[in-house]
Design an enzyme around this catalytic site. Structure first.
Site, mmCIF file in Angstrom:
data_model
loop_
_atom_site.group_PDB
_atom_site.id
_atom_site.type_symbol
_atom_site.label_atom_id
_atom_site.label_comp_id
_atom_site.label_asym_id
_atom_site.label_seq_id
_atom_site.Cartn_x
_atom_site.Cartn_y
_atom_site.Cartn_z
ATOM 1 N N SER A 121 0.879 -1.184 -0.043
ATOM 2 C CA SER A 121 -0.027 0.157 0.024
ATOM 3 C C SER A 121 1.075 1.218 -0.036
ATOM 4 O O SER A 121 1.997 1.066 0.344
ATOM 5 C CB SER A 121 -0.956 0.027 1.230
ATOM 6 O OG SER A 121 -1.612 1.089 1.526
ATOM 7 N N TYR A 135 -2.404 -0.683 10.233
ATOM 8 C CA TYR A 135 -2.516 -1.183 8.931
ATOM 9 C C TYR A 135 -1.292 -0.654 8.139
ATOM 10 O O TYR A 135 -0.878 -1.492 7.329
ATOM 11 C CB TYR A 135 -3.882 -0.414 8.256
ATOM 12 C CG TYR A 135 -3.942 -0.860 6.577
ATOM 13 C CD1 TYR A 135 -4.402 -1.891 6.154
ATOM 14 C CD2 TYR A 135 -3.510 0.187 5.852
ATOM 15 C CE1 TYR A 135 -4.313 -2.051 4.825
ATOM 16 C CE2 TYR A 135 -3.433 0.157 4.576
ATOM 17 C CZ TYR A 135 -3.992 -1.077 4.010
ATOM 18 O OH TYR A 135 -4.039 -1.391 2.741
#
Length: 220
Positions: A121, A135
């Site tokens: 990501s 995350y």
């Protein structure tokens, strides 16, 4: 015929990746946590957090050219409110699940001199939108694992770090407006990302890299 296995194949990005490889004449396997069917790929029903289940479900795959570790979950919680269960739920899928699937498919990938693409990501490289530190850390682990695994396995192991992916529930949201105003080309379509996964899977001379695809968000 070449073959690919994609974890989390029923997510919007996972399915776009499966469609891309299917159109390129690959035999496609896709994992899911429940039994279902798809015209593009053969479904393997498995909880990738469960080592015994992963070992059992993947044991009959005796040939594989590409592994795409796409399965992942995203949650939002402030650091001071984050529980251990919240933290573990993200790391169990995003990191442990990736490691387990890779562990049991490495022998066949080495046999074919195959490649691995892990989905990281942009949050592994750039702070998220708030409440995502756990995350972000999991995706940082994905990118670090990618680098080291390329060195240790000798395979082409790379990662794709997507920016904000276009979804119906995000259209006209404050987050979408923020992303549109702080990037060159706005949110990303899953087909753009699937093309990049296919490129990384079939490239040569690229090892241990994380490719940032964020439409210019991290430039701002």
């Amino acid at each position: 015929m070449k073959s690919v296995l994609i974890t989390g194949a029923y997510s919007p990005l996972g399915h776009a990746i499966a469609e891309k490889f299917f159109k390129e004449n690959y035999l496609v396997y896709g994992t899911s946590t429940r039994e279902r069917e798809d015209e593009c790929f053969k479904t393997i029903c498995v909880d990738i957090r469960d080592e015994k289940a992963v070992k059992e479900k993947l044991k009959d795959i005796d040939s594989l050219d590409v592994l795409v570790n796409n399965a992942g979950i995203f949650t939002v919680n402030a650091p001071e409110a984050l529980t251990l269960d919240d933290f573990d739920s993200v790391f169990d899928v995003n990191v442990k699940g990736m490691m387990l699937v890779t562990k049991y498919l490495l022998p066949v990938l080495k046999k074919s001199n195959g490649s691995i693409v892990n989905i990281s990501s942009m949050n592994s490289l750039h702070p998220g939108f708030g409440g995502t530190s756990h995350y972000d850390a999991s995706k940082g682990a994905v990118s670090a694992y990618t680098r080291s695994l390329a060195r240790e396995s000798g395979l082409r192991v790379n990662a794709l770090a997507p920016g904000l992916i276009k979804r119906k529930d995000l259209i006209k949201s404050d987050l979408a407006k923020h992303y549109e105003s702080h990037s060159i080309a706005g949110m990303l379509d899953v087909k753009q990302l699937a093309d990049s996964v296919f490129f990384l899977a079939n490239s040569s001379g690229i090892y241990g890299q994380t490719l940032l695809q964020d439409n210019g968000y991290c430039l701002y």
